[in-house]
Scaffold this motif. Structure first.
Motif, PDB file in Angstrom:
ATOM      1  N   GLU A  20      74.770  65.886  38.137  1.00  0.00           N
ATOM      2  CA  GLU A  20      73.411  65.823  38.686  1.00  0.00           C
ATOM      3  C   GLU A  20      72.470  65.069  37.747  1.00  0.00           C
ATOM      4  OE1 GLU A  20      75.120  68.834  38.333  1.00  0.00           O
ATOM      5  OE2 GLU A  20      75.800  68.859  40.407  1.00  0.00           O
ATOM      6  N   ASP A  21      72.675  65.186  36.431  1.00  0.00           N
ATOM      7  CA  ASP A  21      71.865  64.438  35.466  1.00  0.00           C
ATOM      8  C   ASP A  21      72.137  62.936  35.593  1.00  0.00           C
ATOM      9  OD1 ASP A  21      70.730  66.787  34.206  1.00  0.00           O
ATOM     10  OD2 ASP A  21      72.653  67.036  33.169  1.00  0.00           O
ATOM     11  N   PHE A  22      73.426  62.577  35.726  1.00  0.00           N
ATOM     12  CA  PHE A  22      73.783  61.164  35.897  1.00  0.00           C
ATOM     13  C   PHE A  22      73.146  60.608  37.172  1.00  0.00           C
ATOM     14  CE2 PHE A  22      78.239  61.662  33.707  1.00  0.00           C
ATOM     15  CZ  PHE A  22      77.633  62.122  32.553  1.00  0.00           C
ATOM     16  N   ASP A  23      73.237  61.386  38.246  1.00  0.00           N
ATOM     17  CA  ASP A  23      72.694  60.947  39.532  1.00  0.00           C
ATOM     18  C   ASP A  23      71.173  60.792  39.472  1.00  0.00           C
ATOM     19  OD1 ASP A  23      75.332  61.115  40.433  1.00  0.00           O
ATOM     20  OD2 ASP A  23      75.007  63.012  41.492  1.00  0.00           O
ATOM     21  N   ALA A  24      70.505  61.764  38.874  1.00  0.00           N
ATOM     22  CA  ALA A  24      69.038  61.701  38.766  1.00  0.00           C
ATOM     23  C   ALA A  24      68.613  60.516  37.909  1.00  0.00           C
ATOM     24  CB  ALA A  24      68.491  63.007  38.189  1.00  0.00           C
ATOM     25  N   PHE A  25      69.341  60.264  36.803  1.00  0.00           N
ATOM     26  CA  PHE A  25      68.994  59.123  35.959  1.00  0.00           C
ATOM     27  C   PHE A  25      69.231  57.814  36.705  1.00  0.00           C
ATOM     28  CE2 PHE A  25      69.456  55.968  32.617  1.00  0.00           C
ATOM     29  CZ  PHE A  25      68.344  56.252  31.833  1.00  0.00           C
ATOM     30  N   ALA A  26      70.294  57.749  37.499  1.00  0.00           N
ATOM     31  CA  ALA A  26      70.558  56.548  38.298  1.00  0.00           C
ATOM     32  C   ALA A  26      69.416  56.305  39.285  1.00  0.00           C
ATOM     33  CB  ALA A  26      71.884  56.691  39.042  1.00  0.00           C
ATOM     34  N   ASP A  27      68.939  57.358  39.926  1.00  0.00           N
ATOM     35  CA  ASP A  27      67.821  57.224  40.865  1.00  0.00           C
ATOM     36  C   ASP A  27      66.561  56.746  40.153  1.00  0.00           C
ATOM     37  OD1 ASP A  27      69.381  58.043  42.999  1.00  0.00           O
ATOM     38  OD2 ASP A  27      68.637  60.116  42.959  1.00  0.00           O
ATOM     39  N   LEU A  28      66.313  57.309  38.980  1.00  0.00           N
ATOM     40  CA  LEU A  28      65.106  56.963  38.221  1.00  0.00           C
ATOM     41  C   LEU A  28      65.167  55.544  37.657  1.00  0.00           C
ATOM     42  CD1 LEU A  28      62.409  57.998  36.989  1.00  0.00           C
ATOM     43  CD2 LEU A  28      63.754  58.714  35.013  1.00  0.00           C
ATOM     44  N   SER A  29      66.321  55.181  37.105  1.00  0.00           N
ATOM     45  CA  SER A  29      66.440  53.901  36.408  1.00  0.00           C
ATOM     46  C   SER A  29      66.847  52.747  37.322  1.00  0.00           C
ATOM     47  CB  SER A  29      67.476  54.014  35.290  1.00  0.00           C
ATOM     48  OG  SER A  29      68.783  54.185  35.834  1.00  0.00           O
ATOM     49  N   GLY A  30      67.438  53.055  38.467  1.00  0.00           N
ATOM     50  CA  GLY A  30      67.958  52.017  39.338  1.00  0.00           C
ATOM     51  C   GLY A  30      69.366  51.576  38.955  1.00  0.00           C
ATOM     52  N   ASP A  31      69.927  52.157  37.894  1.00  0.00           N
ATOM     53  CA  ASP A  31      71.286  51.823  37.458  1.00  0.00           C
ATOM     54  C   ASP A  31      72.265  52.744  38.166  1.00  0.00           C
ATOM     55  OD1 ASP A  31      73.711  51.323  36.269  1.00  0.00           O
ATOM     56  OD2 ASP A  31      73.011  51.615  34.208  1.00  0.00           O
ATOM     57  N   ASP A  32      72.699  52.304  39.348  1.00  0.00           N
ATOM     58  CA  ASP A  32      73.603  53.125  40.138  1.00  0.00           C
ATOM     59  C   ASP A  32      75.037  52.596  40.084  1.00  0.00           C
ATOM     60  OD1 ASP A  32      73.270  50.860  41.636  1.00  0.00           O
ATOM     61  OD2 ASP A  32      72.680  51.893  43.468  1.00  0.00           O
ATOM     62  N   ASN A  33      75.415  52.048  38.939  1.00  0.00           N
ATOM     63  CA  ASN A  33      76.783  51.591  38.726  1.00  0.00           C
ATOM     64  C   ASN A  33      77.728  52.732  39.082  1.00  0.00           C
ATOM     65  OD1 ASN A  33      79.351  51.100  37.409  1.00  0.00           O
ATOM     66  ND2 ASN A  33      78.322  49.497  36.224  1.00  0.00           N
ATOM     67  N   PRO A  34      78.766  52.472  39.886  1.00  0.00           N
ATOM     68  CA  PRO A  34      79.647  53.555  40.321  1.00  0.00           C
ATOM     69  C   PRO A  34      80.360  54.281  39.175  1.00  0.00           C
ATOM     70  CG  PRO A  34      80.486  51.422  41.051  1.00  0.00           C
ATOM     71  CD  PRO A  34      79.122  51.187  40.494  1.00  0.00           C
ATOM     72  N   ILE A  35      80.487  53.671  38.019  1.00  0.00           N
ATOM     73  CA  ILE A  35      81.115  54.358  36.890  1.00  0.00           C
ATOM     74  C   ILE A  35      80.307  55.595  36.481  1.00  0.00           C
ATOM     75  CG2 ILE A  35      80.003  53.069  35.005  1.00  0.00           C
ATOM     76  CD1 ILE A  35      83.700  54.099  35.129  1.00  0.00           C
ATOM     77  N   HIS A  36      79.020  55.604  36.832  1.00  0.00           N
ATOM     78  CA  HIS A  36      78.140  56.725  36.503  1.00  0.00           C
ATOM     79  C   HIS A  36      77.993  57.732  37.646  1.00  0.00           C
ATOM     80  CE1 HIS A  36      77.036  54.410  33.017  1.00  0.00           C
ATOM     81  NE2 HIS A  36      76.418  53.486  33.727  1.00  0.00           N
ATOM     82  N   VAL A  37      78.073  57.252  38.887  1.00  0.00           N
ATOM     83  CA  VAL A  37      77.674  58.105  40.018  1.00  0.00           C
ATOM     84  C   VAL A  37      78.727  58.322  41.096  1.00  0.00           C
ATOM     85  CG1 VAL A  37      75.224  57.581  39.672  1.00  0.00           C
ATOM     86  CG2 VAL A  37      76.579  56.162  41.232  1.00  0.00           C
ATOM     87  N   ASP A  38      79.858  57.666  41.006  1.00  0.00           N
ATOM     88  CA  ASP A  38      80.867  57.781  42.062  1.00  0.00           C
ATOM     89  C   ASP A  38      82.168  58.346  41.492  1.00  0.00           C
ATOM     90  OD1 ASP A  38      82.835  57.397  44.007  1.00  0.00           O
ATOM     91  OD2 ASP A  38      81.980  55.495  44.698  1.00  0.00           O
ATOM     92  N   PRO A  39      82.381  59.656  41.615  1.00  0.00           N
ATOM     93  CA  PRO A  39      83.586  60.272  41.054  1.00  0.00           C
ATOM     94  C   PRO A  39      84.891  59.672  41.582  1.00  0.00           C
ATOM     95  CG  PRO A  39      81.976  61.952  41.567  1.00  0.00           C
ATOM     96  CD  PRO A  39      81.460  60.670  42.144  1.00  0.00           C
ATOM     97  N   GLU A  40      84.937  59.296  42.860  1.00  0.00           N
ATOM     98  CA  GLU A  40      86.170  58.708  43.406  1.00  0.00           C
ATOM     99  C   GLU A  40      86.464  57.358  42.770  1.00  0.00           C
ATOM    100  OE1 GLU A  40      86.417  58.693  47.673  1.00  0.00           O
ATOM    101  OE2 GLU A  40      85.695  60.770  47.797  1.00  0.00           O
ATOM    102  N   PHE A  41      85.439  56.517  42.670  1.00  0.00           N
ATOM    103  CA  PHE A  41      85.602  55.223  42.008  1.00  0.00           C
ATOM    104  C   PHE A  41      86.005  55.423  40.555  1.00  0.00           C
ATOM    105  CE2 PHE A  41      83.840  52.076  39.131  1.00  0.00           C
ATOM    106  CZ  PHE A  41      84.374  50.898  39.626  1.00  0.00           C
ATOM    107  N   SER A  42      85.276  56.275  39.857  1.00  0.00           N
ATOM    108  CA  SER A  42      85.508  56.492  38.426  1.00  0.00           C
ATOM    109  C   SER A  42      86.890  57.052  38.134  1.00  0.00           C
ATOM    110  CB  SER A  42      84.443  57.426  37.855  1.00  0.00           C
ATOM    111  OG  SER A  42      83.168  56.847  38.006  1.00  0.00           O
TER     112      SER A  42
END
Length: 129
Positions: A20-42
């Motif tokens: 949830e911290d990774f997801d919230a930071f992605a929303d805030l920063s705009g850095d939604d690289n799947p390595i941070h937010v997509d467990p299936e991709f990662s």
């Protein structure tokens, strides 16, 4: 009064980042690289799971520095991210004043489980703000 007159001793803090911290930071920063937010991709990467944004780690570092040295500005920061930090794994944040320069704070964030350093750097404190 010298800048080093209010130097703190070493300090250590722990934190367990969550997805949830990774997801919230992605929303805030705009850095939604799947390595941070997509467990299936990662799961298909060399890491096998999502990894923290480096700047998410630094925001925690910055908050601790502000608490340890209230009213001090940050003149210069140096940062390296040699290993990944994962969701749900405890991190240990260490802050140590340099023996040669009390205004230089040495910073290390490491995974508690295996000691791998995930953030290494320093912060040169500036004048009181």
């Amino acid at each position: 009064m010298s800048l080093t007159a209010d130097a703190q001793h070493s300090a250590t803090f722990s934190w367990i980042p969550r997805q949830e911290d990774f997801d919230a930071f992605a929303d805030l920063s705009g850095d939604d690289n799947p390595i941070h937010v997509d467990p299936e991709f990662s799961a298909r990467t060399r890491f096998g799971r999502t990894v923290s944004h480096g700047m998410l780690l630094y925001t925690r570092v910055f908050a601790h520095l502000k608490a340890l040295h209230p009213g001090r500005s940050h003149a210069v920061q140096t940062l390296m991210f040699p290993n990944p930090a994962y969701a749900d794994e405890e991190l240990t944040f260490s802050f140590t004043p340099s023996e040669d320069d009390g205004d230089l704070i040495l910073i290390e964030v490491a995974r508690a489980a295996d000691g791998a350093v995930t953030l290494s750097g320093s912060c040169k404190l500036g004048v009181r703000t």
